[in-house]
Design an enzyme around this catalytic site. Structure first.
Site, PDB file in Angstrom:
ATOM      1  N   ASP A 184      -3.378  -8.248  -2.721  1.00  0.00           N
ATOM      2  CA  ASP A 184      -3.523  -6.857  -2.803  1.00  0.00           C
ATOM      3  C   ASP A 184      -4.777  -6.444  -3.879  1.00  0.00           C
ATOM      4  OD1 ASP A 184      -2.639  -3.917  -2.620  1.00  0.00           O
ATOM      5  OD2 ASP A 184      -2.485  -4.125  -4.898  1.00  0.00           O
ATOM      6  N   GLU A 229      -7.017  -8.520   0.826  1.00  0.00           N
ATOM      7  CA  GLU A 229      -7.053  -6.920   1.324  1.00  0.00           C
ATOM      8  C   GLU A 229      -8.756  -6.463   0.408  1.00  0.00           C
ATOM      9  OE1 GLU A 229      -5.487  -3.906  -0.996  1.00  0.00           O
ATOM     10  OE2 GLU A 229      -5.688  -2.382   0.344  1.00  0.00           O
TER      11      GLU A 229
HETATM   12  C1  ACG Z   1      -3.781  -1.434  -1.836  1.00  0.00           C
HETATM   13  C2  ACG Z   1      -2.470  -1.173  -1.244  1.00  0.00           C
HETATM   14  C3  ACG Z   1      -2.034  -0.035  -1.585  1.00  0.00           C
HETATM   15  C4  ACG Z   1      -1.585   0.130  -3.071  1.00  0.00           C
HETATM   16  C5  ACG Z   1      -2.441  -0.403  -3.919  1.00  0.00           C
HETATM   17  C6  ACG Z   1      -2.602  -0.446  -5.388  1.00  0.00           C
HETATM   18  C7  ACG Z   1      -3.757  -1.000  -3.358  1.00  0.00           C
HETATM   19  O1  ACG Z   1      -2.498  -1.355   0.209  1.00  0.00           O
HETATM   20  O2  ACG Z   1      -0.622   0.609  -0.842  1.00  0.00           O
HETATM   21  O3  ACG Z   1      -1.209   1.576  -3.516  1.00  0.00           O
HETATM   22  O4  ACG Z   1      -1.648  -1.563  -5.625  1.00  0.00           O
HETATM   23  C8  ACG Z   1      -8.183   1.429  -2.274  1.00  0.00           C
HETATM   24  C9  ACG Z   1      -8.091  -0.035  -2.743  1.00  0.00           C
HETATM   25  C10 ACG Z   1      -7.060  -0.752  -1.835  1.00  0.00           C
HETATM   26  C11 ACG Z   1      -5.707   0.250  -1.968  1.00  0.00           C
HETATM   27  C12 ACG Z   1      -6.181   1.567  -1.644  1.00  0.00           C
HETATM   28  C13 ACG Z   1      -4.822   2.400  -1.639  1.00  0.00           C
HETATM   29  N1  ACG Z   1      -4.598  -0.442  -1.185  1.00  0.00           N
HETATM   30  O5  ACG Z   1      -9.349  -0.725  -2.643  1.00  0.00           O
HETATM   31  O6  ACG Z   1      -6.919  -2.016  -2.285  1.00  0.00           O
HETATM   32  O7  ACG Z   1      -7.218   2.043  -2.423  1.00  0.00           O
HETATM   33  C14 ACG Z   1     -12.490   3.417   0.574  1.00  0.00           C
HETATM   34  C15 ACG Z   1     -12.567   2.675  -0.569  1.00  0.00           C
HETATM   35  C16 ACG Z   1     -11.479   1.774  -0.930  1.00  0.00           C
HETATM   36  C17 ACG Z   1     -10.115   2.465  -1.000  1.00  0.00           C
HETATM   37  C18 ACG Z   1     -10.012   3.413   0.038  1.00  0.00           C
HETATM   38  C19 ACG Z   1      -8.694   4.364  -0.075  1.00  0.00           C
HETATM   39  O8  ACG Z   1     -13.668   1.665  -0.460  1.00  0.00           O
HETATM   40  O9  ACG Z   1     -11.637   0.700  -1.896  1.00  0.00           O
HETATM   41  O10 ACG Z   1      -9.049   1.524  -0.953  1.00  0.00           O
HETATM   42  O11 ACG Z   1     -11.239   4.257   0.255  1.00  0.00           O
HETATM   43  O12 ACG Z   1      -8.450   5.141   0.724  1.00  0.00           O
HETATM   44  C20 ACG Z   1     -14.401   3.443   5.261  1.00  0.00           C
HETATM   45  C21 ACG Z   1     -15.163   2.730   4.024  1.00  0.00           C
HETATM   46  C22 ACG Z   1     -14.233   2.013   2.946  1.00  0.00           C
HETATM   47  C23 ACG Z   1     -13.437   3.336   2.544  1.00  0.00           C
HETATM   48  C24 ACG Z   1     -12.624   3.984   3.749  1.00  0.00           C
HETATM   49  C25 ACG Z   1     -11.819   5.001   3.513  1.00  0.00           C
HETATM   50  O13 ACG Z   1     -13.587   2.235   5.778  1.00  0.00           O
HETATM   51  O14 ACG Z   1     -15.872   1.373   4.529  1.00  0.00           O
HETATM   52  O15 ACG Z   1     -15.100   1.669   1.797  1.00  0.00           O
HETATM   53  O16 ACG Z   1     -12.396   2.749   1.699  1.00  0.00           O
HETATM   54  O17 ACG Z   1     -13.680   4.287   4.859  1.00  0.00           O
HETATM   55  O18 ACG Z   1     -12.421   6.037   3.140  1.00  0.00           O
HETATM   56  C26 ACG Z   1      -0.047   1.695  -3.933  1.00  0.00           C
HETATM   57  C27 ACG Z   1       0.425   3.107  -3.196  1.00  0.00           C
HETATM   58  C28 ACG Z   1      -0.353   4.005  -3.985  1.00  0.00           C
HETATM   59  C29 ACG Z   1      -0.472   4.041  -5.397  1.00  0.00           C
HETATM   60  C30 ACG Z   1      -0.607   2.611  -5.890  1.00  0.00           C
HETATM   61  C31 ACG Z   1      -0.431   2.157  -7.374  1.00  0.00           C
HETATM   62  O19 ACG Z   1       0.147   3.015  -1.975  1.00  0.00           O
HETATM   63  O20 ACG Z   1       0.139   5.315  -3.498  1.00  0.00           O
HETATM   64  O21 ACG Z   1      -1.031   4.890  -6.214  1.00  0.00           O
HETATM   65  O22 ACG Z   1      -0.002   1.442  -5.399  1.00  0.00           O
END
Ligand code: ACG
Length: 476
Positions: A184, A229
């Site tokens: 994760d 991830e």
């Molecule tokens: C993981 C798990 C998730 C979990 C956590 C925390 C991490 O799957 O269920 O939340 O243990 C970021 C992180 C990921 C994370 C998500 C939720 N997922 O990087 O590791 O948040 C952008 C950012 C990403 C970001 C994403 C979030 O770059 O970093 O992910 O937004 O929406 C295009 C762009 C891309 C962009 C996307 C979306 O693709 O290229 O960069 O991503 O658009 O905009 C869990 C719970 C949460 C709780 C947490 C503590 O689910 O609710 O808060 O635990």
């Protein structure tokens, strides 16, 4: 093909309405019959949260899910069915109720150094890169770094003793029989810079950390499976993937959904080239974990406006693409749900085994809104209907199961013509051409070979075939 399983919503084995290991064990035949070869188990460690990503004990199973004995049984039963099981491991942070955090608050070492504490008031202006949320949480007379919110204080892997603890955690779960991990938040292990006082992904340090964790794990199980991830653009995803062996291909999931939304075969061809460059030859240092949606996203049917034909078309694209496919639980029934930050968990609703909404093994941990009883969405109703979403989905999955060579195939040709995508896959001994009509219009396509209709309808004659809108065929 791996199944992303959220225990809490899947099947209940002890009548408390919360899905658990016992319940999931009873459904392993269902997963085998669906055509799965593996399971990605969302976090099962002790945790106060419904999602389990904020851990209070990395060495125990959340008591609502069962115990170590039931976990061993689940793994043994899965292995009897040739199902691999990888565990989702959130090493980036803990819960605020983890013993380590509580002892850190008392100033106890080494736990104090296992977290990040504010050292400079200027750091308070740091913001989360993607949504500008604050990342420092006040407590007593200090602040702790918590990128994923106040409930998840980040662990500080600058500490050697914590780094060793990370290895011990991996040893523990591999020794229990897991076949690997989904790591994760892989880009977040080092994501704050003391120098700048800002959130900055320190990718090289992250990769050094994960290389150590993977090397350590392979000493215990040389055949272990690791999936990273890294939710970011392609260059960043690619940067990490070879350290793990498999990297979730987030950018491809957007390419497929956006190409369908824009009815653009051209968008798919360009997007595919940009997000699957390692499949245009045989020399690749990692595989893509390919998927359409996961638990952090809006569900597939909802993302295509509730249109079952488009959802099945998307699935027919996924099964035609090289890499290791992952399916989110419930997608096979056409479950709906929109992901949003309001924590309403719409995309995590109980798996509807029964049309009435209730029955032995049904989970009831949360009210159901988007997948209500008596709507025809249940497994009970769909399993026996040949034309159900489930039956069609299963048939598409079976196509991939029957052509396992696609996983490691290379893309020999890929082009767009009259709104259709033509993709030829090749391996040492096999070749197949897939034709996808990404449009609302019927299209004639030159097609040589035996036609296998994946979705939609195609009428062949000699070397030409008429593909109805949103039809996909395989030519063998
Ligand atoms: C993981 C798990 C998730 C979990 C956590 C925390 C991490 O799957 O269920 O939340 O243990 C970021 C992180 C990921 C994370 C998500 C939720 N997922 O990087 O590791 O948040 C952008 C950012 C990403 C970001 C994403 C979030 O770059 O970093 O992910 O937004 O929406 C295009 C762009 C891309 C962009 C996307 C979306 O693709 O290229 O960069 O991503 O658009 O905009 C869990 C719970 C949460 C709780 C947490 C503590 O689910 O609710 O808060 O635990």
């Amino acid at each position: 093909m791996f199944y992303e399983l959220f225990l809490r919503s899947f099947a209940d084995g002890n009548g408390d309405g919360i899905g658990d290991l016992k319940g999931a064990t009873a459904k392993l035949d269902y997963l085998k019959e669906l055509g799965m070869e593996g399971i990605w188990l969302l976090p099962i460690m002790s945790s106060p949260s419904y999602h389990g990503y904020t851990v209070t004990d990395f060495y125990d199973v959340n008591s609502v899910y069962g115990d170590i004995k039931e976990l061993r049984h689940f793994l043994a039963e899965a292995h009897k069915r040739n199902l691999k099981v990888i565990l989702d491991l959130p090493l980036n942070h803990t819960s605020t109720n983890h013993e380590w955090f509580l002892r850190a608050l008392n100033g106890e070492k080494p736990y104090l150094h296992w977290y990040l504490w504010l050292e400079n008031k200027s750091w308070l202006q740091a913001r989360r890169p993607w949504d500008k949320q604050k990342v420092w949480t006040p407590i007593n007379d200090t602040f702790y770094y918590s990128l994923f919110g106040p409930g998840s204080p980040d662990l500080n892997y600058e500490s050697d003793s914590l780094w060793q603890e990370g290895r011990r955690i991996l040893t523990f779960w591999l020794s229990l029989g897991f076949d690997g991990f989904r790591f994760d938040a892989a880009k977040h292990i080092f994501d704050f810079s003391r120098e700048s006082g800002n959130c900055e992904y320190l990718h090289d340090k992250n990769i050094e950390f994960w290389a150590d964790m993977v090397t350590h794990s392979k000493k215990i199980n040389p055949g272990a499976v690791f999936v990273s991830e890294v939710w970011d653009d392609w260059e960043t995803v690619e940067n990490y993937s070879s350290t793990f062996g498999i990297g979730f291909n987030f950018p491809l999931s957007y390419v497929v959904k956006e190409a369908i939304e824009e009815k653009s075969a051209t968008k798919f061809v360009k997007g595919f080239r940009g997000t699957m460059p390692h499949y245009f030859d045989d020399a690749r240092s990692f595989e893509s974990g390919i998927f359409l949606t996961n638990h952090d996203m809006t569900r597939l049917v909802t993302s295509v406006g509730g249109n079952h034909s488009l959802a099945l078309f998307a699935m027919s694209v996924l099964v035609g693409v090289p890499g290791l496919p992952f399916l989110f639980y419930g997608e096979e029934l056409g479950m709906e749900g929109t992901y949003n930050e309001l924590f309403n968990e719409e995309q995590l609703e109980p798996f509807p085994w029964y049309e009435s909404g209730f029955g032995p093994g049904q989970t009831e941990w949360k009210a159901v809104d988007k997948n209500r009883p008596n709507t025809g969405r249940s497994y009970e109703t769909q399993k026996s209907r040949k034309d159900s979403f489930f039956s069609n989905y299963k048939r598409i999955v079976a196509f991939r199961r029957d052509h396992p060579w696609i996983r490691c195939a290379r893309v020999e040709t890929l082009y767009e013509e009259s709104g259709c995508v033509h993709m030829t896959l090749k391996s040492e001994t096999r070749q197949m051409t897939l034709v996808y009509n990404f449009s609302d219009a019927p299209v004639w396509a030159e097609c040589r070979g035996k036609i296998v209709n994946l979705v939609g309808s195609a009428h062949g004659s000699d070397n030409r075939v008429l593909l109805e809108p949103w039809t996909s065929v395989a030519l063998k």
